[in-house]
Design a protein around this motif. Structure first.
Motif, PDB file in Angstrom:
ATOM      1  N   TRP A 182      30.882  40.771  41.841  1.00  0.00           N
ATOM      2  CA  TRP A 182      30.986  39.349  41.535  1.00  0.00           C
ATOM      3  C   TRP A 182      31.957  38.624  42.468  1.00  0.00           C
ATOM      4  O   TRP A 182      32.231  37.431  42.284  1.00  0.00           O
ATOM      5  N   LEU A 183      32.461  39.332  43.486  1.00  0.00           N
ATOM      6  CA  LEU A 183      33.473  38.746  44.368  1.00  0.00           C
ATOM      7  C   LEU A 183      32.938  37.528  45.131  1.00  0.00           C
ATOM      8  O   LEU A 183      33.671  36.554  45.333  1.00  0.00           O
ATOM      9  N   SER A 184      31.681  37.561  45.549  1.00  0.00           N
ATOM     10  CA  SER A 184      31.136  36.410  46.284  1.00  0.00           C
ATOM     11  C   SER A 184      31.120  35.160  45.402  1.00  0.00           C
ATOM     12  O   SER A 184      31.387  34.049  45.872  1.00  0.00           O
ATOM     13  N   THR A 185      30.819  35.346  44.120  1.00  0.00           N
ATOM     14  CA  THR A 185      30.851  34.222  43.180  1.00  0.00           C
ATOM     15  C   THR A 185      32.273  33.695  43.025  1.00  0.00           C
ATOM     16  O   THR A 185      32.508  32.478  43.012  1.00  0.00           O
ATOM     17  N   ILE A 186      33.209  34.620  42.925  1.00  0.00           N
ATOM     18  CA  ILE A 186      34.610  34.238  42.767  1.00  0.00           C
ATOM     19  C   ILE A 186      35.091  33.447  43.981  1.00  0.00           C
ATOM     20  O   ILE A 186      35.789  32.433  43.851  1.00  0.00           O
ATOM     21  N   ARG A 187      34.732  33.906  45.180  1.00  0.00           N
ATOM     22  CA  ARG A 187      35.133  33.203  46.409  1.00  0.00           C
ATOM     23  C   ARG A 187      34.666  31.744  46.385  1.00  0.00           C
ATOM     24  O   ARG A 187      35.413  30.825  46.735  1.00  0.00           O
ATOM     25  N   LYS A 188      33.409  31.538  46.016  1.00  0.00           N
ATOM     26  CA  LYS A 188      32.854  30.181  46.003  1.00  0.00           C
ATOM     27  C   LYS A 188      33.606  29.285  45.036  1.00  0.00           C
ATOM     28  O   LYS A 188      33.947  28.141  45.350  1.00  0.00           O
ATOM     29  N   ILE A 189      33.890  29.802  43.846  1.00  0.00           N
ATOM     30  CA  ILE A 189      34.573  28.989  42.834  1.00  0.00           C
ATOM     31  C   ILE A 189      36.018  28.710  43.251  1.00  0.00           C
ATOM     32  O   ILE A 189      36.578  27.659  42.933  1.00  0.00           O
ATOM     33  N   SER A 190      36.635  29.641  43.983  1.00  0.00           N
ATOM     34  CA  SER A 190      38.055  29.521  44.322  1.00  0.00           C
ATOM     35  C   SER A 190      38.370  28.265  45.131  1.00  0.00           C
ATOM     36  O   SER A 190      39.508  27.790  45.125  1.00  0.00           O
ATOM     37  N   SER A 191      37.385  27.720  45.818  1.00  0.00           N
ATOM     38  CA  SER A 191      37.628  26.525  46.632  1.00  0.00           C
ATOM     39  C   SER A 191      37.924  25.300  45.775  1.00  0.00           C
ATOM     40  O   SER A 191      38.461  24.308  46.270  1.00  0.00           O
ATOM     41  N   SER A 192      37.586  25.371  44.483  1.00  0.00           N
ATOM     42  CA  SER A 192      37.766  24.220  43.586  1.00  0.00           C
ATOM     43  C   SER A 192      38.977  24.354  42.675  1.00  0.00           C
ATOM     44  O   SER A 192      39.236  23.470  41.851  1.00  0.00           O
TER      45      SER A 192
END
Length: 351
Positions: free
Chosen positions: A137-147
């Motif tokens: 799920w790390l790719s999902t986490i990366r995307k959300i982290s920008s917000s």
């Protein structure tokens, strides 16, 4: 401000993450903020209530931090997401800030909270390991982290999160409350070393016991519990429980944290420094980035019994102990107080 903390951990221990979260919540209440906690962490629920935090227990299932839990998260997450969103909807007053401490809500609740105009902080107390670096799920986490704003407790941890692709990563070192006593440095070469750590292989306690075996005039006191068996001897004593941690600090001349794997901060090092106790830690400890080895502490190679032994021998000299203890106390008073920590969190809340 209205501030909500959440934590849905795999297991609940009264460790550094819990101690720091409680300290932060207590200090925010003292500064006039309205602080609440929701989650499945018994330690934060029970201890939080004792300090005036409005606590609620909600169970949503295990976070995706083991191989099976990460896989089963695929079909569990819909129900978990619904429960988390309902939890947030139940609040009469929408929180101004949401501080998330575990992976489940970071993935599932963050988008919903952002749509409601809530400022979201991801607070990262846990060590970085394969559970995160290899998480599907790390790719999902990366995307959300920008917000959101990700807060790490040391620059060492912050660097690791940035390397994994997290954005908006800030470092706020852990803070320690003012101690009830200040240690006096003895003038003898006979010393007692203290190690306060969970008894598990990554903490490196077994490396420390190896290091002291052939040192003269050195006694080791280990305070901690865990699955790892530490053999006691005339030199090595294990104390599993104490009523007051100062009962350990008052017995020792040097504090050693021998972690061999990523230790996000190393709270006991800061605690010892504030008490005027000289310290040794390893390169695996986040706090090592703040230490000038040989001046305000000693930093040694992680996993090396030889390096630990050499450092202990240096601190058998009373003048070296006194010099490093004095400088270490100044470092801790400058960087590792609760007041400074809370100031930095309040600044992030207001951005």
């Amino acid at each position: 401000m209205t501030i909500l903390f959440t934590r849905f951990p795999l297991e609940s221990l009264f460790g550094g993450a819990e101690v720091q979260t409680l300290s932060l919540m207590k200090s925010l209440i003292a500064r006039g903020h309205d602080v609440s906690f929701v989650g499945s962490c018994p330690v934060l629920s029970v201890e939080g209530a004792k300090i005036g935090v409005d606590t609620s227990t909600v169970h949503i299932g295990k976070p995706p931090v083991t191989k099976w839990d990460a896989l089963s998260f695929l079909w569990r997450k819909r129900a978990m997401k619904k429960a988390l969103e309902q939890m947030l909807e139940n609040y009469t007053d929408t929180p101004d800030v949401l501080c998330m401490l575990s992976l489940s809500e970071k993935i599932l609740l963050t988008p919903f909270a952002l749509k409601k105009g809530i400022k979201v902080l991801w607070i990262e107390h846990d060590s970085v390991g394969r559970w995160l670096q290899g998480n599907p799920w790390l790719s999902t986490i990366r995307k959300i982290s920008s917000s959101v704003t990700t807060v790490c407790v040391s620059e060492l941890s912050a660097e690791m999160y940035r390397t994994m692709g997290y954005e908006n990563v800030h470092c706020i070192p852990n803070g320690v409350e003012s101690p009830s006593f200040t240690a006096s440095v003895s003038d003898t070469t006979d010393i007692t070393i203290g190690c306060i750590a969970r008894l598990s292989p990554e903490k490196g306690v077994h490396v420390l016991t190896d290091a002291v075996q052939h040192l003269s005039n050195v006694t080791l006191i280990i305070n901690g519990r865990g699955t790892q068996k530490i053999e006691e001897s005339q030199k090595v004593h294990v104390i599993n429980r104490v009523h007051d941690i100062d009962d350990i600090y008052k017995k020792i001349d040097v504090l050693v944290l021998p972690s061999i794997e990523n230790d996000p901060f190393g709270l006991v090092v800061a605690e010892a420094m504030l008490r005027n106790i000289p310290t040794i830690c390893t390169t695996a400890c986040g706090i090592s980035k703040y230490i000038q080895s040989g001046e305000n502490g000693l930093v040694v190679k992680a996993g090396s019994a030889v390096s630990l032994r050499d450092a202990i021998e240096i601190l058998q000299d009373p003048e070296s102990r006194n010099r490093i203890a004095t400088s270490g106390k100044v470092l801790a008073e400058t960087h590792f107080t609760v007041e400074r920590m809370v100031d930095q969190y309040e600044q992030l809340f207001s951005v």
